[in-house]
Design a protein around this motif. Structure first.
Motif, PDB file in Angstrom:
ATOM      1  N   THR A 197       0.869  -1.168   0.000  1.00 31.93           N
ATOM      2  CA  THR A 197       0.000   0.000   0.000  1.00 31.93           C
ATOM      3  C   THR A 197       0.907   1.220   0.000  1.00 31.93           C
ATOM      4  OG1 THR A 197      -0.007   0.048   2.410  1.00 31.93           O
ATOM      5  CG2 THR A 197      -1.778  -1.144   1.355  1.00 31.93           C
TER       6      THR A 197
ATOM      7  N   ARG B  66       2.549  -0.632   4.219  1.00 36.36           N
ATOM      8  CA  ARG B  66       2.211  -2.010   4.595  1.00 36.36           C
ATOM      9  C   ARG B  66       2.510  -2.900   3.403  1.00 36.36           C
ATOM     10  NH1 ARG B  66      -3.882  -0.711   5.721  1.00 36.36           N
ATOM     11  NH2 ARG B  66      -3.278   1.108   4.486  1.00 36.36           N
TER      12      ARG B  66
ATOM     13  N   GLN C  38       2.617  -6.885   1.442  1.00 31.82           N
ATOM     14  CA  GLN C  38       2.082  -8.238   1.378  1.00 31.82           C
ATOM     15  C   GLN C  38       2.905  -9.009   0.358  1.00 31.82           C
ATOM     16  OE1 GLN C  38      -0.613  -9.817   2.966  1.00 31.82           O
ATOM     17  NE2 GLN C  38       0.074 -11.641   1.869  1.00 31.82           N
TER      18      GLN C  38
ATOM     19  N   LEU D 241      -7.988 -17.707  -0.015  1.00 35.63           N
ATOM     20  CA  LEU D 241      -8.801 -18.353   1.022  1.00 35.63           C
ATOM     21  C   LEU D 241      -8.088 -18.258   2.365  1.00 35.63           C
ATOM     22  CD1 LEU D 241     -11.188 -20.163   1.967  1.00 35.63           C
ATOM     23  CD2 LEU D 241      -9.807 -22.140   1.339  1.00 35.63           C
TER      24      LEU D 241
ATOM     25  N   LEU E 145      -5.762 -16.044   3.320  1.00 34.93           N
ATOM     26  CA  LEU E 145      -5.677 -14.662   3.811  1.00 34.93           C
ATOM     27  C   LEU E 145      -7.025 -14.153   4.320  1.00 34.93           C
ATOM     28  CD1 LEU E 145      -3.390 -13.099   1.059  1.00 34.93           C
ATOM     29  CD2 LEU E 145      -2.785 -13.519   3.447  1.00 34.93           C
ATOM     30  N   GLY E 146      -8.093 -14.564   3.634  1.00 36.54           N
ATOM     31  CA  GLY E 146      -9.402 -14.015   3.967  1.00 36.54           C
ATOM     32  C   GLY E 146     -10.117 -14.733   5.088  1.00 36.54           C
ATOM     33  N   ARG E 147      -9.876 -16.026   5.220  1.00 31.47           N
ATOM     34  CA  ARG E 147     -10.750 -16.804   6.099  1.00 31.47           C
ATOM     35  C   ARG E 147     -10.077 -17.686   7.138  1.00 31.47           C
ATOM     36  NH1 ARG E 147     -14.832 -13.832   6.252  1.00 31.47           N
ATOM     37  NH2 ARG E 147     -16.275 -13.789   4.482  1.00 31.47           N
TER      38      ARG E 147
ATOM     39  N   GLY F 197      -0.132 -12.379   6.052  1.00 30.55           N
ATOM     40  CA  GLY F 197      -1.013 -11.299   6.478  1.00 30.55           C
ATOM     41  C   GLY F 197      -1.107 -11.214   7.990  1.00 30.55           C
TER      42      GLY F 197
ATOM     43  N   ARG G 159     -16.354 -22.185   6.070  1.00 30.58           N
ATOM     44  CA  ARG G 159     -16.024 -20.774   5.806  1.00 30.58           C
ATOM     45  C   ARG G 159     -15.739 -20.641   4.322  1.00 30.58           C
ATOM     46  NH1 ARG G 159     -11.029 -20.655   9.698  1.00 30.58           N
ATOM     47  NH2 ARG G 159     -11.297 -22.887   9.449  1.00 30.58           N
ATOM     48  N   GLN G 160     -16.274 -19.607   3.689  1.00 26.76           N
ATOM     49  CA  GLN G 160     -15.986 -19.507   2.259  1.00 26.76           C
ATOM     50  C   GLN G 160     -15.393 -18.164   1.865  1.00 26.76           C
ATOM     51  OE1 GLN G 160     -19.617 -20.299   0.049  1.00 26.76           O
ATOM     52  NE2 GLN G 160     -19.725 -18.176  -0.599  1.00 26.76           N
ATOM     53  N   GLN G 161     -14.628 -18.194   0.797  1.00 26.40           N
ATOM     54  CA  GLN G 161     -13.965 -17.000   0.272  1.00 26.40           C
ATOM     55  C   GLN G 161     -14.234 -16.930  -1.216  1.00 26.40           C
ATOM     56  OE1 GLN G 161     -11.949 -14.552   1.785  1.00 26.40           O
ATOM     57  NE2 GLN G 161     -11.932 -13.618  -0.254  1.00 26.40           N
ATOM     58  N   ILE G 162     -14.732 -15.796  -1.669  1.00 25.25           N
ATOM     59  CA  ILE G 162     -14.896 -15.586  -3.106  1.00 25.25           C
ATOM     60  C   ILE G 162     -13.526 -15.230  -3.658  1.00 25.25           C
ATOM     61  CG2 ILE G 162     -15.948 -14.156  -4.892  1.00 25.25           C
ATOM     62  CD1 ILE G 162     -18.367 -13.834  -3.117  1.00 25.25           C
TER      63      ILE G 162
ATOM     64  N   LEU H 109      -6.694  -8.447   0.986  1.00 23.52           N
ATOM     65  CA  LEU H 109      -7.121  -9.401   2.021  1.00 23.52           C
ATOM     66  C   LEU H 109      -6.150  -9.433   3.196  1.00 23.52           C
ATOM     67  CD1 LEU H 109      -8.297 -12.368  -0.227  1.00 23.52           C
ATOM     68  CD2 LEU H 109      -9.741 -10.885   1.171  1.00 23.52           C
ATOM     69  N   GLY H 110      -4.844  -9.312   2.885  1.00 23.46           N
ATOM     70  CA  GLY H 110      -3.852  -9.470   3.942  1.00 23.46           C
ATOM     71  C   GLY H 110      -3.565  -8.214   4.720  1.00 23.46           C
ATOM     72  N   ARG H 111      -3.696  -7.059   4.089  1.00 27.79           N
ATOM     73  CA  ARG H 111      -3.161  -5.850   4.717  1.00 27.79           C
ATOM     74  C   ARG H 111      -4.087  -4.660   4.827  1.00 27.79           C
ATOM     75  NH1 ARG H 111       0.215  -7.918   7.908  1.00 27.79           N
ATOM     76  NH2 ARG H 111       2.203  -8.664   7.099  1.00 27.79           N
ATOM     77  N   LYS H 112      -5.266  -4.706   4.192  1.00 26.81           N
ATOM     78  CA  LYS H 112      -6.119  -3.520   4.247  1.00 26.81           C
ATOM     79  C   LYS H 112      -7.143  -3.589   5.378  1.00 26.81           C
ATOM     80  CE  LYS H 112      -5.635  -1.912  -0.527  1.00 26.81           C
ATOM     81  NZ  LYS H 112      -6.347  -1.489  -1.761  1.00 26.81           N
TER      82      LYS H 112
ATOM     83  N   GLU I  56     -10.986   0.321   3.984  1.00 24.32           N
ATOM     84  CA  GLU I  56     -10.239   0.298   2.735  1.00 24.32           C
ATOM     85  C   GLU I  56     -10.728  -0.831   1.826  1.00 24.32           C
ATOM     86  OE1 GLU I  56      -5.897   1.958   4.341  1.00 24.32           O
ATOM     87  OE2 GLU I  56      -6.390  -0.165   4.466  1.00 24.32           O
TER      88      GLU I  56
ATOM     89  N   ALA J 115     -19.080  -9.474   1.630  1.00 27.84           N
ATOM     90  CA  ALA J 115     -18.276  -9.900   2.778  1.00 27.84           C
ATOM     91  C   ALA J 115     -17.384 -11.082   2.414  1.00 27.84           C
ATOM     92  CB  ALA J 115     -19.186 -10.260   3.945  1.00 27.84           C
ATOM     93  N   ASP J 116     -17.952 -12.047   1.701  1.00 28.97           N
ATOM     94  CA  ASP J 116     -17.164 -13.229   1.323  1.00 28.97           C
ATOM     95  C   ASP J 116     -16.053 -12.882   0.337  1.00 28.97           C
ATOM     96  OD1 ASP J 116     -18.430 -15.018   2.960  1.00 28.97           O
ATOM     97  OD2 ASP J 116     -19.827 -15.722   1.438  1.00 28.97           O
ATOM     98  N   TYR J 117     -16.238 -11.820  -0.400  1.00 29.76           N
ATOM     99  CA  TYR J 117     -15.201 -11.401  -1.344  1.00 29.76           C
ATOM    100  C   TYR J 117     -14.103 -10.627  -0.620  1.00 29.76           C
ATOM    101  CZ  TYR J 117     -13.366  -9.765  -5.882  1.00 29.76           C
ATOM    102  OH  TYR J 117     -12.575  -9.508  -6.988  1.00 29.76           O
TER     103      TYR J 117
ATOM    104  N   GLY K 138     -13.321 -10.876   2.706  1.00 28.95           N
ATOM    105  CA  GLY K 138     -12.808 -11.507   3.927  1.00 28.95           C
ATOM    106  C   GLY K 138     -13.326 -10.820   5.183  1.00 28.95           C
ATOM    107  N   LEU K 139     -14.606 -10.419   5.174  1.00 31.53           N
ATOM    108  CA  LEU K 139     -15.218  -9.739   6.315  1.00 31.53           C
ATOM    109  C   LEU K 139     -16.525 -10.435   6.660  1.00 31.53           C
ATOM    110  CD1 LEU K 139     -14.832  -6.028   5.051  1.00 31.53           C
ATOM    111  CD2 LEU K 139     -13.469  -7.133   6.833  1.00 31.53           C
TER     112      LEU K 139
END
Lengths: 259, 259
Positions: free
Chosen positions: A86, A90, A92, A161, A163-165, A218, B90-93, B163-166, B170, B214-216, B218-219
């Motif tokens: 960023t 930060r 990644q 997956l 990083l997000g979940r 992350g 748990r799912q991630q788009i 996903l990892g840093r924001k 953001e 949210a699934d896209y 990671g929230l």
DNA sequence: CCGGAGCACTGATCTGGATCAGAATGGCAG
DNA sequence: CTGCCATTCTGATCCAGATCAGTGCTCCGG
């Protein structure tokens, strides 16, 4: 001791003797030894003719984001990272580059990410112009490059997956599992069965600092440390020293990694 | 009203009249109109000959992970998601599929991820066998497919940074920006300058639920809602209704998204 | 008209991982 | 050997975002 060049050639010859190797392992979804494993004998001759060894030391920049690309390369030893950051700093790690991997995307004029050596590295490099000329004349080779790019995409999606979940513990376990699978591959792709090779608790080298692990997962350095000690205390792994681990039971580690 | 088929053909013809379009926009790093934009006239004829329109309704599964792939397709309207999940649900788009995008990876025997329609969709589909036969005979076309795969990889890596840093704010801002850029593209790629097109506060459709967002990102759904109202209260966006937003100042939104 | 399902939203509380601070270790230069 | 620096590790505290709980809205079927 072998020079990088000799080592690279040795590998190409060895992989080519054992007829059509699959590019992907059905157990671990990792690609094996990248581009080299797919080269035919005449292609091999062409590539060797223009290859030269390059060395980079830990921390050195191999590519700078946006700069023109002057060479492609196969990694012989060592490890590198591709970074996105960023604007406030930060960062990644978006790709790990390990022995057998190819740097970097073909036919992209300017480097899409910076690439930095995480340890001393030995590369088998090909000048960009000559490499692309060969590829342009060989549609089948281009097809294989396409396939490699798709494998990278697979891995990137798997990592999304993570990083997000995934939780911190799952992230660290997944990372160790990735290293275990990759180290194992490069040493003996397809020559012994997966399970057999995994049976003994072989020692696996971690070619980077905790900080780099954090940037890949992350997380923060502190969290990575805590999860490592937690996994050690729970008997999932041994940590003979900072940059090595052994795993008495890979299935246990797989369970911790969740997927 | 146009049928999907007519619409697709219209687009192909239009994009081909304006000589060699670049595949990537220098402002937003998005690809424009995917494969179609790169087709030559004879290729276009071939593709149209074997294309047929397919419809999917919201929530319908287009591909199941691991199942054999029977067709490729260009998206005409609607939106879909590609999903990866942990074994506990748990799912991630890992990919958004919007109008102009191509489904799915070429030459991959089995689908690497499930693909599910998030709204009613219209596809311009090509039978897998015939499509691959054409590509195999046309190295240049394969080259363009390789380039598209690399663009996808770029986007995946950009998303890994997110996903990892924001932060949550953001993430949501980046997502809205992505939608703004994509909607704008498809309507008028390269025909007007980016800035000019962004000048007015155009209304942008959000083709999915808060849950999918949210699934896209990671929230959780709740966090997405809160960030949306927060961005609204701070005047970054307007929310005339649940599935639309307008942005009075794109630069402000870019700032919120950080990169 | 009602009733139920699905979705968006909001408030209260909890917690995993970040942040801050510092101790222990190890490698290396002089 | 000593001193310096980078790195790993651990403890204490904090907070962003998850979790839990409940409200309101819209759509739809009977």
């Amino acid at each position: 001791m072998l020079t990088g060049r000799e080592f690279c050639v040795t590998r190409i010859e060895k992989t080519n003797t054992s007829a059509s190797l699959p590019q992907k392992c059905q157990h671990c979804t990792m690609r094996h030894a990248g581009l080299c494993a797919t080269l035919t004998a005449p292609e091999m001759v062409q590539f060797n003719a223009m290859s030269h060894t390059k060395h980079f030391s830990a921390g050195q920049l191999i590519r700078l984001e946006g700069e023109p690309v002057s060479f492609y390369a196969n990694v012989i030893s060592g490890a590198a990272k591709t970074i996105k950051s960023t604007h406030d700093g930060r960062q990644q790690i978006v790709g790990l580059i390990l022995p057998g991997d190819f740097i970097d995307r073909v036919f992209v004029e300017h480097a899409p990410c910076s690439v930095e050596a995480m340890s001393d590295m030995e590369l088998c490099a090909y000048p960009r112009g000559r490499f692309e000329a060969i590829v342009k004349k060989d549609p089948d080779l281009e097809h294989r490059l396409l396939t490699l790019a798709l494998d990278d995409l697979d891995q990137a999606e798997e990592w999304m997956l993570l990083l997000g979940r995934k939780t911190a513990r799952e992230k660290v376990a997944s990372f160790l599992l990735l290293l275990a699978r990759r180290s194992h591959h490069f040493s003996c792709p397809h020559l012994v069965s997966e399970r057999q090779a995994f049976a003994g608790p072989l020692t696996i080298h971690i070619p980077m600092t905790r900080n780099n692990m954090a940037d890949y997962l992350g997380l923060t350095t502190e969290t990575v440390c805590r999860q490592m000690t937690s996994l050690r205390k729970d008997g999932v792994i041994d940590l003979p020293d900072n940059h090595c681990f052994t795993c008495p039971d890979i299935e246990r580690l797989e369970q911790e990694a969740d997927r």
